[in-house]
Write a protein that holds these residues in place. Structure first.
Motif, mmCIF file in Angstrom:
data_model
loop_
_atom_site.group_PDB
_atom_site.id
_atom_site.type_symbol
_atom_site.label_atom_id
_atom_site.label_comp_id
_atom_site.label_asym_id
_atom_site.label_seq_id
_atom_site.Cartn_x
_atom_site.Cartn_y
_atom_site.Cartn_z
ATOM 1 N N ALA A 55 -0.930 -40.284 -20.886
ATOM 2 C CA ALA A 55 -2.253 -40.642 -21.231
ATOM 3 C C ALA A 55 -3.036 -41.288 -19.929
ATOM 4 O O ALA A 55 -4.252 -40.775 -19.525
ATOM 5 C CB ALA A 55 -2.498 -41.545 -22.248
ATOM 6 N N ARG A 56 -2.193 -41.883 -19.200
ATOM 7 C CA ARG A 56 -2.713 -42.645 -17.991
ATOM 8 C C ARG A 56 -2.998 -41.624 -16.986
ATOM 9 O O ARG A 56 -4.302 -41.469 -16.176
ATOM 10 C CB ARG A 56 -1.793 -43.845 -17.566
ATOM 11 C CG ARG A 56 -2.463 -44.639 -16.114
ATOM 12 C CD ARG A 56 -1.565 -45.794 -16.218
ATOM 13 N NE ARG A 56 -0.146 -45.469 -15.751
ATOM 14 C CZ ARG A 56 0.690 -45.803 -16.254
ATOM 15 N NH1 ARG A 56 0.578 -46.492 -17.483
ATOM 16 N NH2 ARG A 56 2.080 -45.569 -16.204
ATOM 17 N N THR A 57 -2.249 -40.880 -16.630
ATOM 18 C CA THR A 57 -2.231 -39.766 -15.768
ATOM 19 C C THR A 57 -3.383 -38.709 -16.123
ATOM 20 O O THR A 57 -4.118 -38.367 -15.062
ATOM 21 C CB THR A 57 -0.874 -38.985 -15.560
ATOM 22 O OG1 THR A 57 0.113 -39.736 -15.208
ATOM 23 C CG2 THR A 57 -0.906 -37.788 -14.659
ATOM 24 N N ALA A 58 -3.668 -38.402 -17.298
ATOM 25 C CA ALA A 58 -4.564 -37.519 -17.644
ATOM 26 C C ALA A 58 -5.923 -38.149 -17.509
ATOM 27 O O ALA A 58 -6.921 -37.606 -17.254
ATOM 28 C CB ALA A 58 -4.347 -37.075 -19.261
ATOM 29 N N SER A 59 -5.898 -39.398 -17.899
ATOM 30 C CA SER A 59 -7.395 -40.085 -17.530
ATOM 31 C C SER A 59 -7.726 -40.046 -16.273
ATOM 32 O O SER A 59 -8.772 -39.981 -16.037
ATOM 33 C CB SER A 59 -7.052 -41.551 -18.185
ATOM 34 O OG SER A 59 -8.151 -42.196 -18.045
ATOM 35 N N ALA B 196 -19.822 -23.645 -6.860
ATOM 36 C CA ALA B 196 -18.835 -24.812 -6.937
ATOM 37 C C ALA B 196 -19.215 -25.694 -8.029
ATOM 38 O O ALA B 196 -18.194 -26.543 -8.578
ATOM 39 C CB ALA B 196 -19.323 -25.594 -5.257
ATOM 40 N N THR B 197 -20.474 -25.669 -8.185
ATOM 41 C CA THR B 197 -20.821 -26.595 -9.563
ATOM 42 C C THR B 197 -20.242 -25.938 -10.667
ATOM 43 O O THR B 197 -19.733 -26.716 -11.685
ATOM 44 C CB THR B 197 -22.223 -26.811 -9.699
ATOM 45 O OG1 THR B 197 -22.755 -27.385 -8.456
ATOM 46 C CG2 THR B 197 -22.579 -27.730 -10.888
ATOM 47 N N ALA B 198 -20.230 -24.743 -10.921
ATOM 48 C CA ALA B 198 -19.560 -23.961 -11.998
ATOM 49 C C ALA B 198 -18.179 -24.200 -12.252
ATOM 50 O O ALA B 198 -17.701 -24.383 -13.038
ATOM 51 C CB ALA B 198 -20.050 -22.668 -12.204
ATOM 52 N N ALA B 199 -17.521 -24.039 -11.008
ATOM 53 C CA ALA B 199 -15.909 -24.533 -11.043
ATOM 54 C C ALA B 199 -15.954 -25.922 -11.317
ATOM 55 O O ALA B 199 -14.790 -26.009 -12.089
ATOM 56 C CB ALA B 199 -15.598 -24.077 -9.729
ATOM 57 N N ALA B 200 -16.504 -26.586 -10.887
ATOM 58 C CA ALA B 200 -16.252 -28.118 -11.051
ATOM 59 C C ALA B 200 -16.719 -28.495 -12.648
ATOM 60 O O ALA B 200 -15.844 -29.175 -13.073
ATOM 61 C CB ALA B 200 -17.404 -29.045 -10.173
ATOM 62 N N ARG B 201 -17.414 -27.719 -13.094
ATOM 63 C CA ARG B 201 -17.613 -28.030 -14.600
ATOM 64 C C ARG B 201 -16.566 -27.316 -15.599
ATOM 65 O O ARG B 201 -16.169 -28.133 -16.604
ATOM 66 C CB ARG B 201 -18.943 -27.197 -14.985
ATOM 67 C CG ARG B 201 -19.679 -27.333 -16.258
ATOM 68 C CD ARG B 201 -20.765 -26.913 -16.754
ATOM 69 N NE ARG B 201 -21.784 -27.605 -16.104
ATOM 70 C CZ ARG B 201 -22.470 -27.023 -14.939
ATOM 71 N NH1 ARG B 201 -22.441 -25.805 -14.500
ATOM 72 N NH2 ARG B 201 -23.218 -27.844 -14.178
ATOM 73 N N ALA B 202 -15.903 -26.423 -15.075
ATOM 74 C CA ALA B 202 -14.942 -25.873 -15.930
ATOM 75 C C ALA B 202 -13.531 -26.850 -15.633
ATOM 76 O O ALA B 202 -12.886 -26.791 -16.573
ATOM 77 C CB ALA B 202 -14.402 -24.365 -15.388
ATOM 78 N N GLN B 203 -13.114 -27.333 -14.344
ATOM 79 C CA GLN B 203 -12.421 -28.036 -14.106
ATOM 80 C C GLN B 203 -12.474 -29.381 -15.173
ATOM 81 O O GLN B 203 -11.506 -29.996 -15.446
ATOM 82 C CB GLN B 203 -12.207 -28.316 -12.760
ATOM 83 C CG GLN B 203 -11.615 -27.366 -11.944
ATOM 84 C CD GLN B 203 -11.965 -27.585 -10.214
ATOM 85 O OE1 GLN B 203 -12.501 -28.320 -9.900
ATOM 86 N NE2 GLN B 203 -11.374 -26.413 -9.585
ATOM 87 N N GLU B 204 -13.495 -29.779 -15.031
ATOM 88 C CA GLU B 204 -13.890 -31.191 -15.783
ATOM 89 C C GLU B 204 -13.791 -30.764 -17.414
ATOM 90 O O GLU B 204 -12.861 -31.981 -17.872
ATOM 91 C CB GLU B 204 -15.189 -31.708 -15.457
ATOM 92 C CG GLU B 204 -15.713 -32.964 -15.923
ATOM 93 C CD GLU B 204 -15.938 -33.105 -17.371
ATOM 94 O OE1 GLU B 204 -15.915 -34.155 -18.098
ATOM 95 O OE2 GLU B 204 -16.463 -31.997 -18.098
ATOM 96 N N ALA B 205 -14.203 -29.854 -17.828
ATOM 97 C CA ALA B 205 -13.782 -29.350 -19.108
ATOM 98 C C ALA B 205 -12.285 -29.618 -19.669
ATOM 99 O O ALA B 205 -11.806 -30.000 -20.472
ATOM 100 C CB ALA B 205 -14.436 -28.200 -19.614
ATOM 101 N N ALA B 206 -11.579 -28.832 -18.606
ATOM 102 C CA ALA B 206 -10.090 -28.629 -18.743
ATOM 103 C C ALA B 206 -9.486 -29.869 -18.666
ATOM 104 O O ALA B 206 -8.686 -30.416 -19.529
ATOM 105 C CB ALA B 206 -9.504 -27.559 -17.839
ATOM 106 N N ALA B 207 -9.857 -30.776 -17.656
ATOM 107 C CA ALA B 207 -9.343 -32.301 -17.490
ATOM 108 C C ALA B 207 -9.611 -33.105 -18.837
ATOM 109 O O ALA B 207 -8.721 -33.844 -19.232
ATOM 110 C CB ALA B 207 -9.488 -32.851 -16.200
ATOM 111 N N GLY C 218 -6.384 -34.783 -25.485
ATOM 112 C CA GLY C 218 -5.206 -34.503 -26.305
ATOM 113 C C GLY C 218 -4.070 -35.717 -26.047
ATOM 114 O O GLY C 218 -3.383 -36.017 -26.875
ATOM 115 N N ALA C 219 -4.028 -36.192 -24.730
ATOM 116 C CA ALA C 219 -2.946 -37.119 -24.456
ATOM 117 C C ALA C 219 -3.263 -38.421 -25.119
ATOM 118 O O ALA C 219 -2.383 -39.063 -25.688
ATOM 119 C CB ALA C 219 -3.052 -37.339 -22.976
#
Length: 376
Positions: A13-17, A311-322, A328-329
């Protein structure tokens, strides 16, 4: 008192956060950058297109003073658009630096608080309520620290946390407490260290996301300066190739000294617009269409803005996944050790009803016994 925990789930959970915090901070400032570059009708793209559009209109009637004035106004508006965009990016860079300083201050506060909690754990009686409370606070502070920077955490025999950077530099270890520092370059780049002079490389957490954003904004500011230089060079050269209404060679349209922040339109009057060339009174304005195609300035600006949007769209997708990974963690961690208030409320109601039922049973038994005694 026994704490129900799973250390692996806590670490996960700490790593995911930390990764979610990095992506969130990065996305916030990339969104700000996107807004600065694509500001609707006031954008650099629209203003440059307006220059060529008014030049095309002027070529049809080169002696019209109103069209000449509109042409100069479009040049001035384009310079203003570049200055506004540069100012917006500079403001974003300052905002990142300010947020980074606030995050560093909070990180140092959490590190200091953790040393005090560690001291309390070394004094607490094993299995006591006080120890359990301190352990909860220890985990909360470690989680905050990991959300700011990537760290390695171990525990001593008394469960006090030992926090080190991935490279092994101690942040909290026994009585030792490090102080994290921030430096901001003239270009807005962020660098971190451990006082007095140890470099700190951060790969995860909020500070890593802010560092990524600062680097991105710095690159976009340099890209904007390059676009301004190309526009000034191309249009100044095109205008200086013609002749104005007085028969004099055309003057420069833009004053450019290396930065879009200082770009201005030259102070020309309508008679100084160089519409003519050696062949005709509108020949130089007709040549602007050639410059429009050969310089590629409009396409370069469009590509520049589009790359930012991507770049912003890619960052948005990465933020949603993270964020999904973090949630979940957290859910897995809380399923072991967290208190479910809904469940506790339901249990409290159930116990209350059971108590009332038991009390009623005793009351009925007492009344029945009393009735039987009264018979005799």
């Amino acid at each position: 008192m026994t704490r129900e925990i799973d250390q692996w789930l806590l670490d996960d959970a700490r790593t995911a956060s930390g990764e979610a915090a990095r992506q969130s901070a990065r996305l916030d400032w990339l969104s700000v950058t996107e807004s600065a570059l694509d500001n609707g009708g006031d954008s650099i793209s629209g203003s440059v297109t307006a220059i060529f559009a008014t030049a095309d209109q002027l070529s049809a009637n080169p002696n019209d003073p109103t069209l000449r004035s509109q042409f100069l106004s479009s040049v001035d508006e384009s310079a203003s658009a570049f200055r506004r965009t540069s100012a917006s990016l500079a403001s974003a860079a300052n905002g990142v630096a300010t947020e980074a300083q606030s995050a560093v201050d909070q990180l140092n506060t959490d590190l200091s608080a953790l040393t005090r909690v560690n001291d309390g754990l070394r004094r607490a009686r094993t299995g006591s309520t006080n120890e359990a409370t301190l352990l909860d606070e220890r985990d909360r502070l470690v989680g905050n620290i990991a959300a700011a920077i990537d760290v390695n955490v171990t525990y001593d025999a008394r469960n006090a946390a030992i926090v080190r950077t991935p490279s092994g530099d101690p942040l909290v270890d026994g009585d030792y407490l490090a102080t994290v520092t921030l430096s901001v370059s003239a270009g807005g780049l962020l660098s971190f260290g451990i006082a007095p002079a140890t470099s700190l490389q951060i790969a995860s957490g909020r500070l890593a996301g802010l560092s990524d954003a600062a680097t991105h904004i710095s690159n976009q500011r340099a890209g904007l300066d390059s676009l301004a230089a190309n526009l000034s060079s191309a249009l100044n050269g095109a205008h200086q190739a013609g002749f104005d209404a007085n028969g004099n060679p055309g003057a420069a349209l833009f004053n450019f000294t290396g930065s879009a922040a200082n770009m201005t339109a030259a102070a020309l009057d309508t008679s100084e617009v160089a519409t003519a060339n050696a062949a005709s009174s509108n020949g130089n304005m007709l040549a602007f269409n050639t410059v429009r195609a050969s310089s590629g300035i409009e396409q370069n600006i469009t590509a520049f803005v589009a790359q930012q949007a991507q770049a912003t769209a890619a960052a948005r997708a990465q933020e949603a996944a993270a964020s999904g990974r973090r949630d979940g963690a957290f859910a897995a961690r809380d399923a072991i050790g967290a208190v479910d208030l809904d469940r506790e409320a339901a249990d409290l109601l159930r116990f209350q009803q059971a108590y009332e039922a038991a009390a009623r049973t005793i009351q009925v038994a007492r009344e029945t016994m009393q009735t039987m005694l009264n018979i005799f």
